[in-house]
Write a protein that holds these residues in place. Sequence first.
Motif, PDB file in Angstrom:
ATOM      1  N   ASP A  18      26.893  -1.965 -36.661  1.00  0.00           N
ATOM      2  CA  ASP A  18      26.023  -2.353 -35.556  1.00  0.00           C
ATOM      3  C   ASP A  18      25.465  -1.093 -34.916  1.00  0.00           C
ATOM      4  O   ASP A  18      26.197  -0.126 -34.681  1.00  0.00           O
ATOM      5  CB  ASP A  18      26.798  -3.142 -34.501  1.00  0.00           C
ATOM      6  CG  ASP A  18      27.190  -4.527 -34.996  1.00  0.00           C
ATOM      7  OD1 ASP A  18      26.543  -5.020 -35.933  1.00  0.00           O
ATOM      8  OD2 ASP A  18      28.140  -5.099 -34.436  1.00  0.00           O
ATOM      9  N   TRP A  19      24.165  -1.098 -34.639  1.00  0.00           N
ATOM     10  CA  TRP A  19      23.547   0.065 -34.001  1.00  0.00           C
ATOM     11  C   TRP A  19      23.065  -0.271 -32.603  1.00  0.00           C
ATOM     12  O   TRP A  19      23.199   0.497 -31.682  1.00  0.00           O
ATOM     13  CB  TRP A  19      22.394   0.579 -34.853  1.00  0.00           C
ATOM     14  CG  TRP A  19      21.759   1.809 -34.304  1.00  0.00           C
ATOM     15  CD1 TRP A  19      22.363   2.963 -33.936  1.00  0.00           C
ATOM     16  CD2 TRP A  19      20.376   2.015 -34.050  1.00  0.00           C
ATOM     17  NE1 TRP A  19      21.461   3.882 -33.490  1.00  0.00           N
ATOM     18  CE2 TRP A  19      20.208   3.307 -33.551  1.00  0.00           C
ATOM     19  CE3 TRP A  19      19.245   1.226 -34.214  1.00  0.00           C
ATOM     20  CZ2 TRP A  19      18.981   3.827 -33.203  1.00  0.00           C
ATOM     21  CZ3 TRP A  19      18.023   1.747 -33.877  1.00  0.00           C
ATOM     22  CH2 TRP A  19      17.908   3.045 -33.371  1.00  0.00           C
ATOM     23  N   SER A  20      22.485  -1.418 -32.438  1.00  0.00           N
ATOM     24  CA  SER A  20      22.054  -1.869 -31.124  1.00  0.00           C
ATOM     25  C   SER A  20      22.222  -3.386 -31.109  1.00  0.00           C
ATOM     26  O   SER A  20      22.820  -3.960 -32.009  1.00  0.00           O
ATOM     27  CB  SER A  20      20.593  -1.479 -30.873  1.00  0.00           C
ATOM     28  OG  SER A  20      19.726  -2.201 -31.728  1.00  0.00           O
ATOM     29  N   GLU A  21      21.657  -4.008 -30.101  1.00  0.00           N
ATOM     30  CA  GLU A  21      21.785  -5.453 -29.991  1.00  0.00           C
ATOM     31  C   GLU A  21      21.155  -6.182 -31.177  1.00  0.00           C
ATOM     32  O   GLU A  21      21.616  -7.239 -31.586  1.00  0.00           O
ATOM     33  CB  GLU A  21      21.126  -5.912 -28.687  1.00  0.00           C
ATOM     34  CG  GLU A  21      21.453  -7.329 -28.314  1.00  0.00           C
ATOM     35  CD  GLU A  21      20.949  -7.673 -26.933  1.00  0.00           C
ATOM     36  OE1 GLU A  21      20.244  -8.674 -26.813  1.00  0.00           O
ATOM     37  OE2 GLU A  21      21.260  -6.911 -25.994  1.00  0.00           O
ATOM     38  N   THR A  22      20.116  -5.596 -31.771  1.00  0.00           N
ATOM     39  CA  THR A  22      19.407  -6.290 -32.852  1.00  0.00           C
ATOM     40  C   THR A  22      19.328  -5.509 -34.161  1.00  0.00           C
ATOM     41  O   THR A  22      18.803  -6.017 -35.149  1.00  0.00           O
ATOM     42  CB  THR A  22      17.968  -6.623 -32.422  1.00  0.00           C
ATOM     43  OG1 THR A  22      17.292  -5.411 -32.119  1.00  0.00           O
ATOM     44  CG2 THR A  22      17.948  -7.551 -31.229  1.00  0.00           C
ATOM     45  N   SER A  23      19.820  -4.285 -34.209  1.00  0.00           N
ATOM     46  CA  SER A  23      19.630  -3.446 -35.394  1.00  0.00           C
ATOM     47  C   SER A  23      20.958  -3.057 -36.046  1.00  0.00           C
ATOM     48  O   SER A  23      22.018  -3.128 -35.430  1.00  0.00           O
ATOM     49  CB  SER A  23      18.864  -2.176 -35.022  1.00  0.00           C
ATOM     50  OG  SER A  23      17.598  -2.521 -34.508  1.00  0.00           O
ATOM     51  N   LYS A  41      15.832  -2.142 -38.386  1.00  0.00           N
ATOM     52  CA  LYS A  41      15.465  -2.590 -37.040  1.00  0.00           C
ATOM     53  C   LYS A  41      15.271  -4.099 -37.012  1.00  0.00           C
ATOM     54  O   LYS A  41      14.573  -4.659 -37.843  1.00  0.00           O
ATOM     55  CB  LYS A  41      14.191  -1.881 -36.590  1.00  0.00           C
ATOM     56  CG  LYS A  41      14.390  -0.400 -36.414  1.00  0.00           C
ATOM     57  CD  LYS A  41      13.133   0.288 -35.957  1.00  0.00           C
ATOM     58  CE  LYS A  41      13.379   1.780 -35.788  1.00  0.00           C
ATOM     59  NZ  LYS A  41      12.170   2.489 -35.412  1.00  0.00           N
ATOM     60  N   LYS A  44      19.548  -8.076 -37.061  1.00  0.00           N
ATOM     61  CA  LYS A  44      20.507  -9.047 -36.547  1.00  0.00           C
ATOM     62  C   LYS A  44      19.838 -10.235 -35.866  1.00  0.00           C
ATOM     63  O   LYS A  44      20.518 -11.182 -35.481  1.00  0.00           O
ATOM     64  CB  LYS A  44      21.473  -8.357 -35.582  1.00  0.00           C
ATOM     65  CG  LYS A  44      22.372  -7.393 -36.300  1.00  0.00           C
ATOM     66  CD  LYS A  44      23.311  -6.561 -35.460  1.00  0.00           C
ATOM     67  CE  LYS A  44      23.537  -6.872 -34.056  1.00  0.00           C
ATOM     68  NZ  LYS A  44      24.446  -5.930 -33.377  1.00  0.00           N
ATOM     69  N   ARG A  45      18.514 -10.218 -35.769  1.00  0.00           N
ATOM     70  CA  ARG A  45      17.810 -11.349 -35.167  1.00  0.00           C
ATOM     71  C   ARG A  45      17.875 -12.551 -36.107  1.00  0.00           C
ATOM     72  O   ARG A  45      17.813 -12.397 -37.327  1.00  0.00           O
ATOM     73  CB  ARG A  45      16.346 -10.990 -34.915  1.00  0.00           C
ATOM     74  CG  ARG A  45      16.186 -10.011 -33.797  1.00  0.00           C
ATOM     75  CD  ARG A  45      14.724  -9.873 -33.421  1.00  0.00           C
ATOM     76  NE  ARG A  45      14.613  -8.989 -32.278  1.00  0.00           N
ATOM     77  CZ  ARG A  45      13.814  -7.944 -32.229  1.00  0.00           C
ATOM     78  NH1 ARG A  45      13.021  -7.659 -33.238  1.00  0.00           N
ATOM     79  NH2 ARG A  45      13.783  -7.192 -31.161  1.00  0.00           N
ATOM     80  N   ARG A  51      18.104 -10.356 -42.733  1.00  0.00           N
ATOM     81  CA  ARG A  51      19.403 -10.983 -42.482  1.00  0.00           C
ATOM     82  C   ARG A  51      20.055 -11.585 -43.735  1.00  0.00           C
ATOM     83  O   ARG A  51      21.217 -11.319 -44.016  1.00  0.00           O
ATOM     84  CB  ARG A  51      19.246 -12.021 -41.381  1.00  0.00           C
ATOM     85  CG  ARG A  51      20.543 -12.503 -40.823  1.00  0.00           C
ATOM     86  CD  ARG A  51      20.269 -13.428 -39.656  1.00  0.00           C
ATOM     87  NE  ARG A  51      21.485 -14.039 -39.216  1.00  0.00           N
ATOM     88  CZ  ARG A  51      21.999 -13.885 -38.026  1.00  0.00           C
ATOM     89  NH1 ARG A  51      21.391 -13.137 -37.144  1.00  0.00           N
ATOM     90  NH2 ARG A  51      23.118 -14.466 -37.707  1.00  0.00           N
TER      91      ARG A  51
END
Length: 115
Positions: A18-23, A41, A44-45, A51
């Motif tokens: 995990d890098w950020s909330e969505t990446s 980038k 994770k959406r 995905r």
Amino acid sequence: MSTKRIADEPAYVLHRYDWSETSLILEVFTRHHGRVALVAKGAKRPTSSFRPVLLPLQPLSLAFGGDGDIRTLKSAEWVGGHVMPTGEALLSGYYLNELLMRLTARDDPHPELFE
């Protein structure tokens, strides 16, 4: 300095973080560039095209660009041909991924090992 773009590169995902909330940060093993770190980038959406594709032990065709330590993933396509292993085969695959992570340097190609 111009950014280097790579297209249609055969690869396997070794590890993802995990890098950020969505990446995600991916460690991938490619045929012509060896082990490479990529940022995916928005992977994770729920609507991301990355995905369902960025799975370990699956053959991929990647396009990425950049000239830093961590490059940007532009596209990823599943090449097909392998079913996701289960049981002991899955554990062996994960162990092989860990060996590649620890015993290969970034940006050091090993085409024979990839094959």
